[in-house]
Scaffold this motif. Structure first.
Motif, PDB file in Angstrom:
ATOM      1  N   ILE A  91      33.627  41.591  50.099  1.00  0.00           N
ATOM      2  CA  ILE A  91      33.814  42.389  48.882  1.00  0.00           C
ATOM      3  C   ILE A  91      34.137  41.479  47.703  1.00  0.00           C
ATOM      4  N   GLY A  92      35.068  40.547  47.898  1.00  0.00           N
ATOM      5  CA  GLY A  92      35.436  39.634  46.821  1.00  0.00           C
ATOM      6  C   GLY A  92      34.260  38.801  46.347  1.00  0.00           C
ATOM      7  N   ARG A  93      33.497  38.205  47.275  1.00  0.00           N
ATOM      8  CA  ARG A  93      32.319  37.404  46.908  1.00  0.00           C
ATOM      9  C   ARG A  93      31.329  38.232  46.105  1.00  0.00           C
ATOM     10  N   SER A  94      31.091  39.447  46.576  1.00  0.00           N
ATOM     11  CA  SER A  94      30.093  40.307  45.933  1.00  0.00           C
ATOM     12  C   SER A  94      30.475  40.619  44.494  1.00  0.00           C
ATOM     13  N   LEU A  95      31.749  40.943  44.259  1.00  0.00           N
ATOM     14  CA  LEU A  95      32.181  41.326  42.921  1.00  0.00           C
ATOM     15  C   LEU A  95      32.292  40.113  41.997  1.00  0.00           C
ATOM     16  N   ARG A  96      32.698  38.965  42.520  1.00  0.00           N
ATOM     17  CA  ARG A  96      32.754  37.764  41.675  1.00  0.00           C
ATOM     18  C   ARG A  96      31.366  37.353  41.196  1.00  0.00           C
ATOM     19  N   SER A  97      30.351  37.650  42.005  1.00  0.00           N
ATOM     20  CA  SER A  97      28.996  37.213  41.661  1.00  0.00           C
ATOM     21  C   SER A  97      28.446  37.900  40.409  1.00  0.00           C
ATOM     22  N   VAL A  98      29.059  39.016  40.003  1.00  0.00           N
ATOM     23  CA  VAL A  98      28.589  39.722  38.802  1.00  0.00           C
ATOM     24  C   VAL A  98      29.645  39.687  37.703  1.00  0.00           C
ATOM     25  N   CYS A  99      30.535  38.709  37.776  1.00  0.00           N
ATOM     26  CA  CYS A  99      31.633  38.619  36.813  1.00  0.00           C
ATOM     27  C   CYS A  99      31.676  37.210  36.215  1.00  0.00           C
ATOM     28  N   ASP A 100      31.781  37.139  34.896  1.00  0.00           N
ATOM     29  CA  ASP A 100      31.962  35.864  34.193  1.00  0.00           C
ATOM     30  C   ASP A 100      33.452  35.539  34.217  1.00  0.00           C
ATOM     31  N   LEU A 101      33.841  34.634  35.089  1.00  0.00           N
ATOM     32  CA  LEU A 101      35.263  34.348  35.273  1.00  0.00           C
ATOM     33  C   LEU A 101      35.874  33.672  34.047  1.00  0.00           C
ATOM     34  N   LYS A 102      35.067  32.975  33.243  1.00  0.00           N
ATOM     35  CA  LYS A 102      35.601  32.382  32.013  1.00  0.00           C
ATOM     36  C   LYS A 102      35.958  33.473  31.004  1.00  0.00           C
ATOM     37  N   ALA A 103      35.118  34.499  30.924  1.00  0.00           N
ATOM     38  CA  ALA A 103      35.406  35.605  30.004  1.00  0.00           C
ATOM     39  C   ALA A 103      36.642  36.381  30.441  1.00  0.00           C
ATOM     40  N   LEU A 104      36.974  36.314  31.719  1.00  0.00           N
ATOM     41  CA  LEU A 104      38.161  37.012  32.228  1.00  0.00           C
ATOM     42  C   LEU A 104      39.446  36.295  31.838  1.00  0.00           C
ATOM     43  N   GLY A 105      39.325  35.012  31.429  1.00  0.00           N
ATOM     44  CA  GLY A 105      40.530  34.258  31.091  1.00  0.00           C
ATOM     45  C   GLY A 105      41.382  34.033  32.334  1.00  0.00           C
ATOM     46  N   GLU A 106      42.605  33.558  32.135  1.00  0.00           N
ATOM     47  CA  GLU A 106      43.460  33.301  33.300  1.00  0.00           C
ATOM     48  C   GLU A 106      44.164  34.594  33.728  1.00  0.00           C
ATOM     49  N   ASN A 107      43.344  35.515  34.191  1.00  0.00           N
ATOM     50  CA  ASN A 107      43.800  36.804  34.707  1.00  0.00           C
ATOM     51  C   ASN A 107      43.175  37.025  36.071  1.00  0.00           C
ATOM     52  N   GLN A 108      43.891  37.740  36.926  1.00  0.00           N
ATOM     53  CA  GLN A 108      43.369  38.066  38.246  1.00  0.00           C
ATOM     54  C   GLN A 108      43.277  39.573  38.403  1.00  0.00           C
ATOM     55  N   ILE A 109      42.167  40.010  38.972  1.00  0.00           N
ATOM     56  CA  ILE A 109      41.995  41.420  39.319  1.00  0.00           C
ATOM     57  C   ILE A 109      41.819  41.515  40.825  1.00  0.00           C
ATOM     58  N   THR A 110      42.667  42.307  41.455  1.00  0.00           N
ATOM     59  CA  THR A 110      42.594  42.530  42.899  1.00  0.00           C
ATOM     60  C   THR A 110      42.050  43.929  43.160  1.00  0.00           C
ATOM     61  N   ILE A 111      40.992  43.981  43.947  1.00  0.00           N
ATOM     62  CA  ILE A 111      40.400  45.262  44.326  1.00  0.00           C
ATOM     63  C   ILE A 111      40.902  45.627  45.720  1.00  0.00           C
ATOM     64  N   ASP A 112      41.639  46.712  45.821  1.00  0.00           N
ATOM     65  CA  ASP A 112      42.105  47.210  47.113  1.00  0.00           C
ATOM     66  C   ASP A 112      41.176  48.327  47.568  1.00  0.00           C
ATOM     67  N   CYS A 113      40.619  48.163  48.754  1.00  0.00           N
ATOM     68  CA  CYS A 113      39.710  49.160  49.311  1.00  0.00           C
ATOM     69  C   CYS A 113      40.340  49.736  50.570  1.00  0.00           C
ATOM     70  N   ASP A 114      40.774  50.976  50.491  1.00  0.00           N
ATOM     71  CA  ASP A 114      41.441  51.630  51.616  1.00  0.00           C
ATOM     72  C   ASP A 114      40.555  52.746  52.148  1.00  0.00           C
ATOM     73  N   VAL A 115      40.136  52.595  53.381  1.00  0.00           N
ATOM     74  CA  VAL A 115      39.259  53.578  54.009  1.00  0.00           C
ATOM     75  C   VAL A 115      40.091  54.772  54.462  1.00  0.00           C
ATOM     76  N   LEU A 116      39.854  55.910  53.836  1.00  0.00           N
ATOM     77  CA  LEU A 116      40.560  57.140  54.185  1.00  0.00           C
ATOM     78  C   LEU A 116      39.901  57.836  55.367  1.00  0.00           C
ATOM     79  N   GLN A 117      38.569  57.713  55.424  1.00  0.00           N
ATOM     80  CA  GLN A 117      37.800  58.378  56.477  1.00  0.00           C
ATOM     81  C   GLN A 117      36.530  57.564  56.692  1.00  0.00           C
ATOM     82  N   ALA A 118      36.204  57.284  57.951  1.00  0.00           N
ATOM     83  CA  ALA A 118      35.083  56.397  58.258  1.00  0.00           C
ATOM     84  C   ALA A 118      33.994  57.124  59.030  1.00  0.00           C
ATOM     85  N   ASP A 119      32.753  56.984  58.548  1.00  0.00           N
ATOM     86  CA  ASP A 119      31.590  57.505  59.257  1.00  0.00           C
ATOM     87  C   ASP A 119      30.418  56.552  59.049  1.00  0.00           C
TER      88      ASP A 119
END
Length: 234
Positions: A91-119
């Motif tokens: 998930i992290g690799r996939s989202l970083r690939s479409v993000c300009d990390l320089k434009a983000l500056g020295e900030n971190q964004i954490t994506i939490d993915c919690d599966v409530l129900q799985a099928d």
């Protein structure tokens, strides 16, 4: 293809009903409840004005992800651990690939993915919903004046494909995944690029024509998901 009867009754090239509901939590800078049929994943994006120690002073930000499945997301209670490291890195690799990390500056964004129900397809739903949460968090940072430019360069979405009863099918659910001959997760960018492809012949090897058809189905599915993401983000 016309002779195939899928357990869900869907056509071979049909997604499950997909909804991407935004602003589902009060405190996160971005949030999305991604529903792919009976697979439901809560994706939240959290901002920190900080970066990992090894990135300090580089003028770049970081996007990372954590993934977990609630104990009763499946038919029986599961442990809170599992294949989380492998999936959250994807998930992290996939989202970083479409993000300009320089434009983000020295900030971190954490994506939490919690599966409530799985099928089936929890990682692909996490990436698709996680992108929406990430885009919302970046929109928030611009509105607050933390960053001046949008770090999002393109969209990212993912879908599963597989071979079920010798037919390539789109958006594999659990009954097909458990009884299928092969499965593959495909992550794409909205410019038509492939970010990551993970495929396995479970019962037998895949043929080249089958592989080509699975990739074609994945492209079709991701293009529909890009439209759903645009609609969710307004």
């Amino acid at each position: 293809m016309s002779t195939l009867i899928r357990p869900s009754g869907r056509a071979f090239d049909q997604l499950r009903d997909v909804t991407l509901e935004t602003n589902v939590t009060r405190y996160a800078e971005g949030s999305c409840l991604a529903k792919f049929g009976n697979t439901h994943v809560l994706c939240t994006a959290s901002w920190e004005k900080n970066v990992p120690p090894w990135m300090k002073g580089q003028g770049k930000g970081w996007v990372t992800a954590e993934y977990g499945m609630l104990p009763r997301a499946t038919h029986t209670r599961g442990r809170r651990a599992g294949r989380t490291q492998e999936i959250q890195r994807l998930i992290g690799r996939s989202l970083r690939s479409v993000c300009d990390l320089k434009a983000l500056g020295e900030n971190q964004i954490t994506i939490d993915c919690d599966v409530l129900q799985a099928d089936g397809g929890t990682r692909t739903a996490s990436i698709t919903g996680g992108f929406v949460a990430l885009a919302m968090a970046c929109r928030y940072l611009r509105a607050e004046g933390v960053i001046s430019a949008d770090p999002i360069t393109k969209q990212a979405a993912a879908i599963s494909v597989g071979i079920y009863q010798d037919h390539p099918v789109l958006d594999v659910d659990y009954p097909e995944d458990s009884r299928g001959e092969a499965d593959m997760n495909v992550v794409m960018s909205s410019d038509g690029g492939f970010i990551e492809v993970q495929g396995t012949g479970e019962e037998r090897p895949m043929t080249r024509p089958e592989l080509d058809e699975m990739l074609r189905l994945a492209e079709k599915g991701c293009m529909e998901l890009f439209d759903a993401q645009k609609a969710a983000l307004g």
